[in-house]
Design an enzyme around this catalytic site. Structure first.
Site, PDB file in Angstrom:
ATOM      1  N   ARG A   1       1.013  -1.124  -0.369  1.00  0.00           N
ATOM      2  CA  ARG A   1      -0.358   0.371  -0.104  1.00  0.00           C
ATOM      3  C   ARG A   1       0.877   1.108  -0.070  1.00  0.00           C
ATOM      4  O   ARG A   1       0.261   2.284   0.095  1.00  0.00           O
ATOM      5  CB  ARG A   1      -1.031  -0.375   0.674  1.00  0.00           C
ATOM      6  CG  ARG A   1      -2.033  -1.156   1.018  1.00  0.00           C
ATOM      7  CD  ARG A   1      -2.791  -0.874  -0.287  1.00  0.00           C
ATOM      8  NE  ARG A   1      -3.898  -2.128   0.322  1.00  0.00           N
ATOM      9  CZ  ARG A   1      -4.214  -3.029  -0.136  1.00  0.00           C
ATOM     10  NH1 ARG A   1      -2.795  -3.555  -0.656  1.00  0.00           N
ATOM     11  NH2 ARG A   1      -5.003  -4.015   0.049  1.00  0.00           N
TER      12      ARG A   1
ATOM     13  N   SER B   1     -10.778  -0.837   2.546  1.00  0.00           N
ATOM     14  CA  SER B   1     -10.165  -1.295   4.425  1.00  0.00           C
ATOM     15  C   SER B   1      -9.298  -0.029   4.657  1.00  0.00           C
ATOM     16  O   SER B   1      -8.999   1.196   4.218  1.00  0.00           O
ATOM     17  CB  SER B   1      -8.740  -2.028   3.980  1.00  0.00           C
ATOM     18  OG  SER B   1      -8.831  -3.031   3.306  1.00  0.00           O
TER      19      SER B   1
ATOM     20  N   GLU C   1      -4.864   3.148   6.350  1.00  0.00           N
ATOM     21  CA  GLU C   1      -4.532   3.066   4.987  1.00  0.00           C
ATOM     22  C   GLU C   1      -5.288   4.250   3.709  1.00  0.00           C
ATOM     23  O   GLU C   1      -4.600   4.622   3.197  1.00  0.00           O
ATOM     24  CB  GLU C   1      -5.318   2.200   4.255  1.00  0.00           C
ATOM     25  CG  GLU C   1      -4.952   1.521   2.904  1.00  0.00           C
ATOM     26  CD  GLU C   1      -5.670   0.903   2.138  1.00  0.00           C
ATOM     27  OE1 GLU C   1      -6.382   1.739   1.504  1.00  0.00           O
ATOM     28  OE2 GLU C   1      -6.067  -0.014   2.418  1.00  0.00           O
TER      29      GLU C   1
HETATM   30  P1  FAD Z   1      -8.940   8.528  -5.067  1.00  0.00           P
HETATM   31  O1  FAD Z   1      -9.501   8.361  -4.307  1.00  0.00           O
HETATM   32  O2  FAD Z   1      -9.543   9.329  -6.480  1.00  0.00           O
HETATM   33  O3  FAD Z   1      -6.999   9.246  -5.649  1.00  0.00           O
HETATM   34  C1  FAD Z   1      -6.649   8.329  -4.107  1.00  0.00           C
HETATM   35  C2  FAD Z   1      -5.007   9.562  -3.989  1.00  0.00           C
HETATM   36  O4  FAD Z   1      -4.584   9.298  -5.106  1.00  0.00           O
HETATM   37  C3  FAD Z   1      -5.886  10.760  -3.414  1.00  0.00           C
HETATM   38  O5  FAD Z   1      -4.787  11.148  -3.061  1.00  0.00           O
HETATM   39  C4  FAD Z   1      -5.313  11.212  -5.157  1.00  0.00           C
HETATM   40  O6  FAD Z   1      -5.026  12.165  -4.860  1.00  0.00           O
HETATM   41  C5  FAD Z   1      -3.946  10.342  -5.380  1.00  0.00           C
HETATM   42  N1  FAD Z   1      -4.097  10.131  -7.119  1.00  0.00           N
HETATM   43  C6  FAD Z   1      -5.690   9.898  -7.667  1.00  0.00           C
HETATM   44  N2  FAD Z   1      -5.569  10.168  -9.501  1.00  0.00           N
HETATM   45  C7  FAD Z   1      -4.582  10.804  -9.144  1.00  0.00           C
HETATM   46  C8  FAD Z   1      -3.509  11.007 -10.325  1.00  0.00           C
HETATM   47  N3  FAD Z   1      -3.820  10.520 -11.645  1.00  0.00           N
HETATM   48  N4  FAD Z   1      -2.169  11.265 -10.193  1.00  0.00           N
HETATM   49  C9  FAD Z   1      -1.497  11.598  -9.051  1.00  0.00           C
HETATM   50  N5  FAD Z   1      -2.227  11.801  -7.692  1.00  0.00           N
HETATM   51  C10 FAD Z   1      -3.476  10.955  -7.723  1.00  0.00           C
HETATM   52  N6  FAD Z   1      -7.753  -0.404  -2.389  1.00  0.00           N
HETATM   53  C11 FAD Z   1      -6.655  -2.033  -2.663  1.00  0.00           C
HETATM   54  O7  FAD Z   1      -5.790  -1.884  -2.908  1.00  0.00           O
HETATM   55  N7  FAD Z   1      -7.297  -2.993  -2.626  1.00  0.00           N
HETATM   56  C12 FAD Z   1      -8.693  -3.233  -2.893  1.00  0.00           C
HETATM   57  O8  FAD Z   1      -9.036  -4.841  -2.544  1.00  0.00           O
HETATM   58  C13 FAD Z   1      -9.543  -2.184  -2.385  1.00  0.00           C
HETATM   59  N8  FAD Z   1     -11.236  -2.699  -2.447  1.00  0.00           N
HETATM   60  C14 FAD Z   1     -11.646  -1.125  -2.044  1.00  0.00           C
HETATM   61  C15 FAD Z   1     -13.004  -1.969  -1.841  1.00  0.00           C
HETATM   62  C16 FAD Z   1     -14.178  -0.346  -1.672  1.00  0.00           C
HETATM   63  C17 FAD Z   1     -15.487  -1.171  -1.691  1.00  0.00           C
HETATM   64  C18 FAD Z   1     -13.919   0.256  -1.831  1.00  0.00           C
HETATM   65  C19 FAD Z   1     -14.737   1.748  -1.441  1.00  0.00           C
HETATM   66  C20 FAD Z   1     -12.205   0.894  -1.609  1.00  0.00           C
HETATM   67  C21 FAD Z   1     -11.517  -0.422  -2.301  1.00  0.00           C
HETATM   68  N9  FAD Z   1     -10.135   0.065  -2.445  1.00  0.00           N
HETATM   69  C22 FAD Z   1      -9.020  -0.849  -2.902  1.00  0.00           C
HETATM   70  C23 FAD Z   1      -9.176   1.582  -2.510  1.00  0.00           C
HETATM   71  C24 FAD Z   1      -9.251   2.073  -3.479  1.00  0.00           C
HETATM   72  O9  FAD Z   1     -10.167   1.429  -4.520  1.00  0.00           O
HETATM   73  C25 FAD Z   1      -8.292   2.352  -4.496  1.00  0.00           C
HETATM   74  O10 FAD Z   1      -7.252   2.781  -3.045  1.00  0.00           O
HETATM   75  C26 FAD Z   1      -8.222   3.063  -6.100  1.00  0.00           C
HETATM   76  O11 FAD Z   1      -6.812   2.750  -6.641  1.00  0.00           O
HETATM   77  C27 FAD Z   1      -8.068   4.906  -5.667  1.00  0.00           C
HETATM   78  O12 FAD Z   1      -8.253   5.009  -6.422  1.00  0.00           O
HETATM   79  P2  FAD Z   1      -9.526   6.243  -7.384  1.00  0.00           P
HETATM   80  O13 FAD Z   1      -9.020   6.457  -8.195  1.00  0.00           O
HETATM   81  O14 FAD Z   1     -10.339   6.108  -6.014  1.00  0.00           O
HETATM   82  O15 FAD Z   1      -8.500   6.511  -6.490  1.00  0.00           O
HETATM   83  N1  EPU Z   2     -10.967 -10.571   9.691  1.00  0.00           N
HETATM   84  C1  EPU Z   2     -11.592 -11.210  11.033  1.00  0.00           C
HETATM   85  N2  EPU Z   2     -12.509 -10.336  11.087  1.00  0.00           N
HETATM   86  C2  EPU Z   2     -12.910  -9.022  10.099  1.00  0.00           C
HETATM   87  C3  EPU Z   2     -12.199  -9.195   8.970  1.00  0.00           C
HETATM   88  C4  EPU Z   2     -11.430 -10.159   8.341  1.00  0.00           C
HETATM   89  O1  EPU Z   2     -11.922 -11.889  11.550  1.00  0.00           O
HETATM   90  O2  EPU Z   2     -14.151  -8.189  10.612  1.00  0.00           O
HETATM   91  C5  EPU Z   2     -10.897 -12.042   8.896  1.00  0.00           C
HETATM   92  C6  EPU Z   2     -10.477 -13.159   8.768  1.00  0.00           C
HETATM   93  O3  EPU Z   2      -9.779 -14.389   9.310  1.00  0.00           O
HETATM   94  C7  EPU Z   2      -9.972 -13.103   7.076  1.00  0.00           C
HETATM   95  C8  EPU Z   2      -8.587 -12.351   7.468  1.00  0.00           C
HETATM   96  O4  EPU Z   2      -9.222 -11.421   8.411  1.00  0.00           O
HETATM   97  O5  EPU Z   2      -9.953 -14.111   6.928  1.00  0.00           O
HETATM   98  C9  EPU Z   2      -8.715 -11.684   5.945  1.00  0.00           C
HETATM   99  O6  EPU Z   2      -9.749 -11.143   5.649  1.00  0.00           O
HETATM  100  P1  EPU Z   2      -9.857 -10.659   3.965  1.00  0.00           P
HETATM  101  O7  EPU Z   2      -9.791 -11.688   3.021  1.00  0.00           O
HETATM  102  O8  EPU Z   2     -11.210  -9.805   3.909  1.00  0.00           O
HETATM  103  O9  EPU Z   2      -8.613  -9.658   3.645  1.00  0.00           O
HETATM  104  P2  EPU Z   2      -8.192  -8.056   5.006  1.00  0.00           P
HETATM  105  O10 EPU Z   2      -6.491  -8.782   5.428  1.00  0.00           O
HETATM  106  O11 EPU Z   2      -9.484  -7.425   5.387  1.00  0.00           O
HETATM  107  C10 EPU Z   2      -6.758  -7.198   2.783  1.00  0.00           C
HETATM  108  C11 EPU Z   2      -7.022  -5.740   1.828  1.00  0.00           C
HETATM  109  C12 EPU Z   2      -8.184  -5.912   1.511  1.00  0.00           C
HETATM  110  C13 EPU Z   2      -8.038  -7.165  -0.012  1.00  0.00           C
HETATM  111  C14 EPU Z   2      -8.329  -8.031   0.913  1.00  0.00           C
HETATM  112  C15 EPU Z   2      -8.239  -9.516  -0.167  1.00  0.00           C
HETATM  113  C16 EPU Z   2      -5.386  -4.129   3.155  1.00  0.00           C
HETATM  114  C17 EPU Z   2      -5.660  -4.107   3.963  1.00  0.00           C
HETATM  115  N3  EPU Z   2      -6.365  -5.038   2.750  1.00  0.00           N
HETATM  116  O12 EPU Z   2      -7.831  -7.459   3.857  1.00  0.00           O
HETATM  117  O13 EPU Z   2      -8.182  -4.487   0.583  1.00  0.00           O
HETATM  118  O14 EPU Z   2      -9.476  -7.306  -0.388  1.00  0.00           O
HETATM  119  O15 EPU Z   2      -7.326  -8.544   1.953  1.00  0.00           O
HETATM  120  O16 EPU Z   2      -6.912  -9.620  -0.789  1.00  0.00           O
HETATM  121  O17 EPU Z   2      -4.460  -5.719   2.732  1.00  0.00           O
HETATM  122  C18 EPU Z   2      -8.543  -1.798   0.602  1.00  0.00           C
HETATM  123  O18 EPU Z   2      -7.423  -2.286  -0.153  1.00  0.00           O
HETATM  124  O19 EPU Z   2      -9.578  -1.032   0.648  1.00  0.00           O
HETATM  125  C19 EPU Z   2      -9.065  -3.318   0.456  1.00  0.00           C
HETATM  126  C20 EPU Z   2     -10.377  -4.315   0.649  1.00  0.00           C
END
Ligand code: FAD
Ligand code: EPU
Length: 342
Positions: A168, A242, A338
């Protein structure tokens, strides 16, 4: 280019926080970006004008009105720019929706992004925090990116090494924070797919789906099913995924916790370090499903903080701080946010 004043950002952040930007504009070309930056320079003559580049707003939490200029990236286009014996090189503009880009690659049988299906946001933000899910991170498929240097007004190319990707993390979130606008990203995708189902839940889901012949479409569908079963859809409940990172702790700290809580969910990083599941730590402190006003901790995934409607950024931050305090108190581990706090 049309600059708007006191513009509501409620529809521009997936937390659905109702704040406004003093100045706001979209940009769909480098010329429009330069025009908007020139406008910023002019208004800065009177008082400083902070800049925020916005993609899909899915990784930001606004805590107050933004007293500067927000520029929403709408650069579009995806193209195959090169290929060699093993790889396709796909260049996607920063304003493309991430999942549309993943879909484009899957439908052309370019392999590598399927595990990253359904992550909200745009291509341009994917390198910002080296997005990751289900055993894959952007760094695994990244080739290079082009970014606009705001100070020097030139376009620079960044290689994999230049980006300094970590969990991240990237150089754009740290050393070069606020200095570049990412314009496009080129991904190196495999001609012969290498299936990555190491994240246990994927295999379980593939079995449940009755999949016999593994392919990138099936893996994508499995990931989509898992995600939709536990992550709240921002269109229904405001959130930014997250809220905290999974903390890395020393083997010693992990062992101390494990002795008292043998069920602790942890992954070995290397001989000296472990990563703890922050969702588990938060759930153990009793926060899962907690709600105070419109701010809450999601009932299916404690790592996700939610806005049930009219929460303010401050309400979410206050809840986050209480969670950090209680996890530190119980486990001696300090959670790090994060999400980008603005
Ligand atoms: P924004 O929120 O618009 O911007 C994020 C940051 O990047 C800000 O600081 C912004 O200024 C900067 N930025 C954006 N675009 C540019 C650009 N072109 N140039 C310079 N700076 C820029 N993230 C994960 O890693 N894994 C996941 O599994 C994951 N699951 C998610 C699930 C949900 C339901 C949600 C809501 C979010 C999740 N995220 C996850 C977080 C998010 O989707 C990612 O971080 C995504 O890449 C953000 O993209 P955005 O375009 O919305 O960025
Ligand atoms: N768990 C619990 N309770 C909860 C949530 C999770 O006990 O309420 C435990 C469970 O054992 C589960 C484990 O945590 O198996 C891992 O949970 P999960 O697979 O949902 O993944 P995570 O570690 O919580 C990370 C990323 C996610 C990404 C998933 C899948 C981070 C901060 N988050 O979540 O990214 O989608 O793994 O790879 O690393 C994001 O960055 O926004 C994001 C959603």
């Amino acid at each position: 280019m049309h600059i708007r004043q006191n513009f509501s950002l409620k529809e521009y952040n997936t937390f659905g926080i109702d704040v406004s930007a003093k100045h706001f504009s979209n940009f769909g070309s480098i010329e429009e970006l330069e025009e908007a930056l020139q406008y910023r320079k002019e208004v800065s003559a009177n008082s400083p004008c902070p800049l925020l580049i916005l993609g899909g707003g899915s990784n930001v939490l606004f805590t107050k009105d933004f007293d500067g200029i927000v520029l929403k990236n709408e650069l579009s286009g995806i193209e195959l720019v090169n290929e060699d014996a093993e790889n396709y090189y796909i260049k996607a503009s920063a304003g493309e929706k991430w999942h549309n880009h993943v879909e484009y690659c899957i439908s052309n049988n370019y392999s590598g992004l399927e595990n990253l299906s359904l992550i909200p946001g745009n291509v341009g933000a994917s390198p910002m925090q080296n997005i990751g899910a289900y055993g894959v991170e952007i760094k695994d498929v990244f080739f290079e990116l082009e970014a606009y240097n705001i100070q020097d007004k030139i376009i620079q190319t960044f290689s994999l090494d230049d980006c300094q990707f970590g969990y991240r993390e990237s150089v754009f979130k740290n050393k070069f924070k606020g200095q570049f606008v990412i314009l496009n990203v080129t991904y190196k995708l495999k001609k012969n797919p290498v299936f990555n189902t190491s994240y246990g839940a994927i295999n379980t889901e593939l079995e449940r789906m009755g999949v016999k012949d593994l392919n990138i479409r099936n893996i994508s569908n499995a990931v989509i099913n898992i995600r939709t079963s536990k992550l709240p859809n921002p269109k229904e409940i405001g959130n930014a995924g997250s809220f905290f990172k999974n903390p890395k702790v020393s083997k010693f700290r992990w062992h101390v916790i494990w002795e008292q809580f043998p069920d602790v969910v942890a992954y070995k990083v290397d001989e000296m370090n472990y990563k703890l599941a922050a969702g588990w730590l938060i759930e153990q402190c009793g926060w899962k499903g907690f709600r105070k006003g419109d701010a809450g901790c999601h009932s299916k995934q404690s790592l996700v903080l939610v806005n049930y409607g009219n929460a303010k950024g401050e309400d979410i931050i206050n809840l986050a701080d209480e969670i950090i305090y209680s996890v530190e108190n119980k486990f001696g581990v300090k959670l790090e946010k994060e999400v980008n706090i603005v």
